[in-house]
Design a protein around this motif. Structure first.
Motif, PDB file in Angstrom:
ATOM      1  N   ARG A 228     -17.844  13.055  42.973  1.00  0.00           N
ATOM      2  CA  ARG A 228     -18.336  12.365  44.557  1.00  0.00           C
ATOM      3  C   ARG A 228     -18.344  13.360  46.268  1.00  0.00           C
ATOM      4  O   ARG A 228     -19.388  12.224  46.332  1.00  0.00           O
ATOM      5  CB  ARG A 228     -16.828  11.774  44.949  1.00  0.00           C
ATOM      6  CG  ARG A 228     -16.374  10.144  44.292  1.00  0.00           C
ATOM      7  CD  ARG A 228     -14.757   9.349  44.569  1.00  0.00           C
ATOM      8  NE  ARG A 228     -14.584   9.904  45.669  1.00  0.00           N
ATOM      9  CZ  ARG A 228     -13.274   9.008  46.107  1.00  0.00           C
ATOM     10  NH1 ARG A 228     -12.850   8.825  45.017  1.00  0.00           N
ATOM     11  NH2 ARG A 228     -12.872   9.401  46.866  1.00  0.00           N
ATOM     12  N   THR A 229     -17.628  13.981  45.745  1.00  0.00           N
ATOM     13  CA  THR A 229     -18.456  14.621  46.308  1.00  0.00           C
ATOM     14  C   THR A 229     -19.908  15.105  46.640  1.00  0.00           C
ATOM     15  O   THR A 229     -20.866  15.805  47.307  1.00  0.00           O
ATOM     16  CB  THR A 229     -17.694  16.257  47.014  1.00  0.00           C
ATOM     17  OG1 THR A 229     -16.297  16.168  46.813  1.00  0.00           O
ATOM     18  CG2 THR A 229     -17.683  16.959  47.874  1.00  0.00           C
ATOM     19  N   VAL A 230     -20.638  15.389  45.055  1.00  0.00           N
ATOM     20  CA  VAL A 230     -21.576  16.545  45.570  1.00  0.00           C
ATOM     21  C   VAL A 230     -22.861  15.092  45.573  1.00  0.00           C
ATOM     22  O   VAL A 230     -23.537  15.395  46.529  1.00  0.00           O
ATOM     23  CB  VAL A 230     -21.644  16.891  44.043  1.00  0.00           C
ATOM     24  CG1 VAL A 230     -23.268  16.764  43.438  1.00  0.00           C
ATOM     25  CG2 VAL A 230     -20.963  18.143  43.209  1.00  0.00           C
ATOM     26  N   CYS A 231     -22.054  13.749  44.363  1.00  0.00           N
ATOM     27  CA  CYS A 231     -23.051  12.315  44.993  1.00  0.00           C
ATOM     28  C   CYS A 231     -23.098  12.412  47.053  1.00  0.00           C
ATOM     29  O   CYS A 231     -24.230  12.018  47.156  1.00  0.00           O
ATOM     30  CB  CYS A 231     -22.938  11.971  44.388  1.00  0.00           C
ATOM     31  SG  CYS A 231     -23.442  11.893  42.671  1.00  0.00           S
ATOM     32  N   ARG A 232     -22.040  12.869  47.387  1.00  0.00           N
ATOM     33  CA  ARG A 232     -22.447  12.395  48.866  1.00  0.00           C
ATOM     34  C   ARG A 232     -23.115  13.264  49.836  1.00  0.00           C
ATOM     35  O   ARG A 232     -23.984  12.523  50.639  1.00  0.00           O
ATOM     36  CB  ARG A 232     -21.245  12.264  49.146  1.00  0.00           C
ATOM     37  CG  ARG A 232     -20.615  11.139  50.808  1.00  0.00           C
ATOM     38  CD  ARG A 232     -18.988  11.454  50.761  1.00  0.00           C
ATOM     39  NE  ARG A 232     -18.116  12.308  51.461  1.00  0.00           N
ATOM     40  CZ  ARG A 232     -16.917  12.905  51.169  1.00  0.00           C
ATOM     41  NH1 ARG A 232     -16.593  12.106  50.957  1.00  0.00           N
ATOM     42  NH2 ARG A 232     -16.910  14.382  51.219  1.00  0.00           N
ATOM     43  N   ILE A 233     -22.850  14.324  48.929  1.00  0.00           N
ATOM     44  CA  ILE A 233     -24.128  15.129  49.765  1.00  0.00           C
ATOM     45  C   ILE A 233     -25.661  14.681  49.293  1.00  0.00           C
ATOM     46  O   ILE A 233     -25.993  14.798  50.330  1.00  0.00           O
ATOM     47  CB  ILE A 233     -24.182  16.986  49.368  1.00  0.00           C
ATOM     48  CG1 ILE A 233     -22.622  16.733  49.778  1.00  0.00           C
ATOM     49  CG2 ILE A 233     -25.064  17.338  49.922  1.00  0.00           C
ATOM     50  CD1 ILE A 233     -21.994  18.714  49.472  1.00  0.00           C
ATOM     51  N   LEU A 234     -26.132  14.644  48.276  1.00  0.00           N
ATOM     52  CA  LEU A 234     -27.161  14.274  47.617  1.00  0.00           C
ATOM     53  C   LEU A 234     -27.540  13.364  47.854  1.00  0.00           C
ATOM     54  O   LEU A 234     -28.898  12.921  48.594  1.00  0.00           O
ATOM     55  CB  LEU A 234     -27.267  14.141  45.564  1.00  0.00           C
ATOM     56  CG  LEU A 234     -27.061  15.703  45.247  1.00  0.00           C
ATOM     57  CD1 LEU A 234     -26.730  15.430  43.287  1.00  0.00           C
ATOM     58  CD2 LEU A 234     -28.973  15.974  45.278  1.00  0.00           C
ATOM     59  N   ILE A 235     -26.899  12.172  47.767  1.00  0.00           N
ATOM     60  CA  ILE A 235     -27.653  10.670  48.370  1.00  0.00           C
ATOM     61  C   ILE A 235     -28.462  10.888  49.562  1.00  0.00           C
ATOM     62  O   ILE A 235     -29.402  10.079  49.621  1.00  0.00           O
ATOM     63  CB  ILE A 235     -26.384   9.417  47.843  1.00  0.00           C
ATOM     64  CG1 ILE A 235     -26.129   9.639  46.470  1.00  0.00           C
ATOM     65  CG2 ILE A 235     -27.102   8.514  48.377  1.00  0.00           C
ATOM     66  CD1 ILE A 235     -24.398   8.603  46.689  1.00  0.00           C
ATOM     67  N   PRO A 236     -28.176  11.344  50.552  1.00  0.00           N
ATOM     68  CA  PRO A 236     -28.909  11.175  51.646  1.00  0.00           C
ATOM     69  C   PRO A 236     -30.169  11.833  51.521  1.00  0.00           C
ATOM     70  O   PRO A 236     -31.224  10.959  52.079  1.00  0.00           O
ATOM     71  CB  PRO A 236     -28.153  12.198  53.297  1.00  0.00           C
ATOM     72  CG  PRO A 236     -26.627  11.805  52.492  1.00  0.00           C
ATOM     73  CD  PRO A 236     -26.740  11.818  50.930  1.00  0.00           C
ATOM     74  N   PHE A 237     -30.515  12.979  51.023  1.00  0.00           N
ATOM     75  CA  PHE A 237     -31.348  13.356  50.734  1.00  0.00           C
ATOM     76  C   PHE A 237     -32.534  13.359  50.045  1.00  0.00           C
ATOM     77  O   PHE A 237     -34.064  12.962  49.915  1.00  0.00           O
ATOM     78  CB  PHE A 237     -31.499  14.956  49.950  1.00  0.00           C
ATOM     79  CG  PHE A 237     -31.001  15.740  51.535  1.00  0.00           C
ATOM     80  CD1 PHE A 237     -31.436  16.525  52.068  1.00  0.00           C
ATOM     81  CD2 PHE A 237     -29.090  16.543  51.577  1.00  0.00           C
ATOM     82  CE1 PHE A 237     -31.192  16.943  53.309  1.00  0.00           C
ATOM     83  CE2 PHE A 237     -28.853  17.081  52.250  1.00  0.00           C
ATOM     84  CZ  PHE A 237     -29.031  17.848  53.581  1.00  0.00           C
ATOM     85  N   ILE A 238     -32.102  12.920  48.878  1.00  0.00           N
ATOM     86  CA  ILE A 238     -32.655  11.011  47.730  1.00  0.00           C
ATOM     87  C   ILE A 238     -33.590  10.694  48.750  1.00  0.00           C
ATOM     88  O   ILE A 238     -34.445  10.280  48.715  1.00  0.00           O
ATOM     89  CB  ILE A 238     -31.889  10.948  46.246  1.00  0.00           C
ATOM     90  CG1 ILE A 238     -30.886  12.013  46.024  1.00  0.00           C
ATOM     91  CG2 ILE A 238     -32.443  10.050  46.036  1.00  0.00           C
ATOM     92  CD1 ILE A 238     -30.148  11.317  45.130  1.00  0.00           C
ATOM     93  N   GLN A 239     -32.580   9.953  50.064  1.00  0.00           N
ATOM     94  CA  GLN A 239     -33.468   8.489  50.239  1.00  0.00           C
ATOM     95  C   GLN A 239     -34.093   8.810  51.373  1.00  0.00           C
ATOM     96  O   GLN A 239     -34.978   8.097  51.623  1.00  0.00           O
ATOM     97  CB  GLN A 239     -31.733   7.491  51.127  1.00  0.00           C
ATOM     98  CG  GLN A 239     -31.332   7.510  50.035  1.00  0.00           C
ATOM     99  CD  GLN A 239     -30.028   6.856  50.447  1.00  0.00           C
ATOM    100  OE1 GLN A 239     -29.498   6.770  51.868  1.00  0.00           O
ATOM    101  NE2 GLN A 239     -29.057   5.300  49.686  1.00  0.00           N
ATOM    102  N   ILE A 240     -33.943  10.704  51.929  1.00  0.00           N
ATOM    103  CA  ILE A 240     -34.579  10.686  52.851  1.00  0.00           C
ATOM    104  C   ILE A 240     -36.534  10.935  51.772  1.00  0.00           C
ATOM    105  O   ILE A 240     -37.780  10.492  52.143  1.00  0.00           O
ATOM    106  CB  ILE A 240     -34.699  12.271  53.800  1.00  0.00           C
ATOM    107  CG1 ILE A 240     -33.065  12.075  54.845  1.00  0.00           C
ATOM    108  CG2 ILE A 240     -35.414  12.801  54.233  1.00  0.00           C
ATOM    109  CD1 ILE A 240     -34.156  11.529  55.817  1.00  0.00           C
ATOM    110  N   TYR A 241     -36.171  11.249  51.297  1.00  0.00           N
ATOM    111  CA  TYR A 241     -37.369  11.461  49.908  1.00  0.00           C
ATOM    112  C   TYR A 241     -37.863  10.968  49.835  1.00  0.00           C
ATOM    113  O   TYR A 241     -39.666  10.280  49.880  1.00  0.00           O
ATOM    114  CB  TYR A 241     -37.814  12.475  48.768  1.00  0.00           C
ATOM    115  CG  TYR A 241     -37.872  12.779  47.945  1.00  0.00           C
ATOM    116  CD1 TYR A 241     -38.746  13.995  48.328  1.00  0.00           C
ATOM    117  CD2 TYR A 241     -38.182  12.183  46.801  1.00  0.00           C
ATOM    118  CE1 TYR A 241     -40.313  14.112  47.383  1.00  0.00           C
ATOM    119  CE2 TYR A 241     -38.812  11.946  46.141  1.00  0.00           C
ATOM    120  CZ  TYR A 241     -40.391  13.590  46.194  1.00  0.00           C
ATOM    121  OH  TYR A 241     -41.273  13.910  45.249  1.00  0.00           O
ATOM    122  N   ALA A 242     -37.063   9.372  48.994  1.00  0.00           N
ATOM    123  CA  ALA A 242     -37.886   7.384  49.332  1.00  0.00           C
ATOM    124  C   ALA A 242     -38.571   7.412  50.097  1.00  0.00           C
ATOM    125  O   ALA A 242     -39.690   7.008  50.319  1.00  0.00           O
ATOM    126  CB  ALA A 242     -36.630   6.935  48.584  1.00  0.00           C
TER     127      ALA A 242
END
Lengths: 274, 492
Positions: free
Chosen positions: A135-149
């Motif tokens: 959960r923690t890793v994904c919570r950190i990753l998701i915003p970056f994935i979205q910015i990249y998108a």
């Protein structure tokens, strides 16, 4: 029947091999495909559309009409999943979780409905507590994935990318949220209704831009006719038009991906598990 | 206003998306949006047909790019006719469908209309386009929507029928796409007219031959020509009635149109009939399809299934006619696209009315139907006469041209198959009439229950059904006009 199938496969294979006989050589610069239209695009596309990425120019402008229907195909796939899988029937038995104590209630009488809110929340049989690390890793990753998108969508004119790719990346960030937490977390944040509206809206942006061009007196999707209503440098009007349709594609693809995911994994029930 | 060619396709597409939005906001709106979209489309198609008859072929450049670079819509007499046919049938069917959609898919009517509109958009786009790849994309849209619709119908058997349809349909589409790829390798272009110009210089190439075979097989799979028909009967008979009524008359006919378009515009008669000399073989395929379709129809006990096998048989007429290699045969095939769409539509409208009241249409369910639903049956009888080919109805005239064409080409087996299948159709339909007319309505279990009262279908369905059935006679009487103003000038 198997034998018949084998014969058909052999025949098709022979036919395809026979067809390769007169193929142009590998990488032949004089092959018909590289001299007829490609030359025109290479020489003129940048000048005519002001978009340095030739692939985007062909995809979103010269053959933008095809791309519009491809977006419609994606929309259609999402809608078909919703139409066929979505299960509106009332559940026979329900599970609730008492939030402060984490005690689980199993209500077998379908008529008795508990009020959910701060004390109780819905849950279902497949629910598994999610892992803290994931959960923690994904919570950190998701915003970056979205910015990249968003970057991939916006930068489609200049580098590889565009609405389809950006939309898929954005959609996968949302699916990651559903995997790392649970489906309900995702559905709570983005309602099914919102997804449905976005899927249609995305394609509508594309078709709408085309229709506006038509209303301004040009042919369908002729971005150059948008000059009077779009602020900015009129030389870049085609690039701006392409950006507009790419944004539409991105929205439609994101929403369609998530619709397909939530309906397939939960068999249309939108349960909490998974 | 010269945007009518684009408007024919764009209006239903916009309507589909707005209906898709309405699903979530106010579901009841989606029906009126759909009606409006198809209304605009029908009107534009009519305008375009008039323009084409008066001023000749219309070119519409999408995004303003000249043809080989961009995508063009190229509308001549043949497309214009097919476009008007599609949009008006889709519009009329929508008028008749409101009640049966509510009956069959009440909780997802909005999505139904969205998919329905996308399907019609696909068909219209396939008929309007002058670009080989654009054609593929739109075939994809029609196929994807019909897979969804078939699965939505009979919730027990529909999904399996749909899965079969998906497998075979995808193979058909890939064959077509592969063929287009081969053509692109040799020509470097996707525009039909441009490809045709380049092809005329490289007719001996084996790659072009393989491309031709792949494309034709792909299209034949999509149109359900005899050995490749197995997906059709289940798919069409298990889909929701409102969709079956539009897919049965249109999908296969549009694919026949695509075949004729590719034969005439892209490959050219010289290549097909002189360089390759394939006429005989394909006319035999058509002959076999006619006989096989008719015989299989004879063995059915369900009215819907029976009609789907008649579609397989009719496909044989059109394929055989188009490949006879003479003007009469081609005239017959093109006229039959038009007539067969109308008569299949009339038949399925009548069957739709029956399904609305009876739920199932096994032949034994139909006892005494003339007494209970006289108007529906009147429409059914007219449509059946047209399929058999009784003179004032339109079915007679296209068969007449096909038979004349067969004699001119010396394909007596094809003419014989046409006549035999007409006789079999006559036997079939009179069997149905006999059940409906002479056998009295089955009574309920024992004498304690009164017989179930079955009255006529809703008035909206009856009006459309009556209108289409009468149009069969009117179109039949004006066959000469259609041939002289549309088909012959097109073939010249």
């Amino acid at each position: 029947m198997k034998f018949l199938g084998f014969i058909v496969v052999c025949l098709t294979g022979t036919l395809l091999l026979y067809g390769t006989g007169e193929f142009p050589d590998w990488g032949d610069p004089d092959s018909p495909a590289s001299i007829h239209l490609s030359n025109y695009y290479i020489e003129k596309a940048v000048e005519e559309t002001q978009v340095p990425n030739l692939v985007t120019a062909v995809l979103a402008d010269y053959r933008g009409f095809d791309t519009m229907f491809e977006t419609a195909v994606v929309f259609c796939a999402g809608l078909a999943c919703f139409l066929l899988l979505r299960d509106f029937r009332e559940k026979k038995e329900r599970f609730y979780r008492h939030t402060p104590t984490r005690v689980i209630l199993h209500v077998k009488d379908s008529k008795k409905v508990l009020k959910t809110g701060k004390e109780f929340e819905h849950m279902d049989k497949d629910w598994v507590p999610s892992d803290l690390i994931i959960r923690t890793v994904c919570r950190i990753l998701i915003p970056f994935i979205q910015i990249y998108a968003l970057y991939v969508v916006a930068h489609g004119d200049f580098s590889p990318g565009g609405g389809f790719q950006g939309g898929v990346i954005f959609g996968s960030s949302l699916i990651l949220l559903a995997i790392s937490y649970d489906l309900k977390t995702l559905v709570r944040r983005i309602k099914e209704k919102v997804l449905g509206i976005y899927a249609a809206l995305g394609v509508l942006i594309y078709v709408g831009i085309g229709a506006i061009c038509m209303a301004m007196g040009g042919n369908f999707l002729d971005y150059s006719k948008l000059v009077p209503i779009v602020p900015g440098d009129p030389h870049h009007i085609r690039a701006l038009g392409m950006l507009g349709v790419e944004i539409g594609v991105g929205i439609a693809v994101t929403a369609a991906m998530v619709i397909i995911y939530i309906n397939i994994v939960s068999e249309g029930k939108h349960d909490e598990g998974l | 206003m010269d945007h009518y060619p684009a408007l024919i396709v764009i209006a239903p597409l916009l309507a589909a998306l707005l209906a898709g939005l309405a699903v979530w906001i106010k579901e009841r709106l989606s029906y009126s949006i759909a009606l409006m979209g198809l209304g605009i489309s029908t009107f534009s198609a009519f305008k375009v047909l008039m323009q084409v008859i008066n001023f000749g072929t219309i070119q519409y450049k999408m995004a303003g790019w000249a043809p080989p670079m961009g995508i063009e819509y190229r509308i001549d007499l043949l497309n214009a006719m097919v476009l008007l046919l599609i949009s008006s049938i889709a519009f009329l069917n929508l008028l008749a469908s409101c009640k049966s959609v509510t009956q069959e898919t009440s909780d997802r009517a909005g999505s139904f209309y969205t998919i329905y509109l996308l399907f019609v958009t696909g068909l219209l786009g396939v008929s309007a386009t002058g670009d080989l790849f654009n054609l593929y994309v739109l075939i994809e849209i029609t196929s994807l929507t019909s897979y969804a619709m078939v699965a939505l119908g009979d919730r027990n058997r529909g999904p399996l029928a749909s899965l079969n349809y998906v497998f075979i349909g995808v193979i058909g589409a890939s064959f077509y796409l592969l063929g287009v790829g081969y053509l692109y390798l040799k020509t470097g272009s996707l525009n039909m007219v441009d490809v045709a110009n380049i092809l005329s210089g490289i007719q001996g190439s084996s790659t072009v031959l393989v491309a031709f075979i792949l494309i034709m097989i792909g299209i034949w799979i999509k149109m359900a020509l005899f050995p490749m028909h197995i997906w059709l009967p289940n798919a069409y008979s298990y889909s929701p009635v409102a969709f079956a009524r539009v897919v049965a008359p249109l999908m296969t006919k549009v694919m026949v149109y695509v075949m004729i378009r590719l034969m005439i515009t892209v490959f050219g008669f010289d290549y097909i009939f002189e360089t390759l000399n394939l006429s005989d073989a394909v006319v035999w395929l058509g002959t076999i399809a006619i006989l096989a379709g008719a015989v299989m129809a004879l063995s059915q006990t369900n009215l819907k299934k029976m009609l789907t096998y008649i579609i397989v048989c009719e496909i044989g007429y059109m394929v055989g006619g188009a490949w006879l290699g003479n003007e009469l045969g081609m005239t017959g095939a093109i006229l039959h696209i038009f007539n067969d769409a109308l008569m299949t539509f009339a038949l399925f409208l009548a069957v739709g009315n029956m399904v609305y009241k009876l739920k199932t249409v096994e032949l034994t369910d139909l006892k005494g139907l003339f007494g209970k639903m006289p108007w529906t049956m009147a429409g059914f009888v007219l449509a059946a006469f047209s399929i058999i080919g009784v003179p004032p109805t339109c079915g007679f005239f296209s068969k007449w041209y096909l038979i004349l064409g067969a004699f001119e080409a010396g394909a007596y087996h094809f003419a014989a198959a046409l006549i035999i299948s007409s006789l079999i159709c006559a036997v079939l339909f009179f069997k149905v009439f006999e059940i409906c007319f002479f056998e009295s309505m089955a009574h309920g279990h024992g004498d304690s229950h009164p017989p179930v009262e079955i009255r006529e279908a809703p008035i909206s369905m009856l009006i459309v059904s009556g209108f289409v059935s009468l149009s069969l006679i009117i179109v039949g009487l004006y066959s000469g006009t259609i041939v002289n103003t549309i088909i012959l000038p097109f073939l010249k």
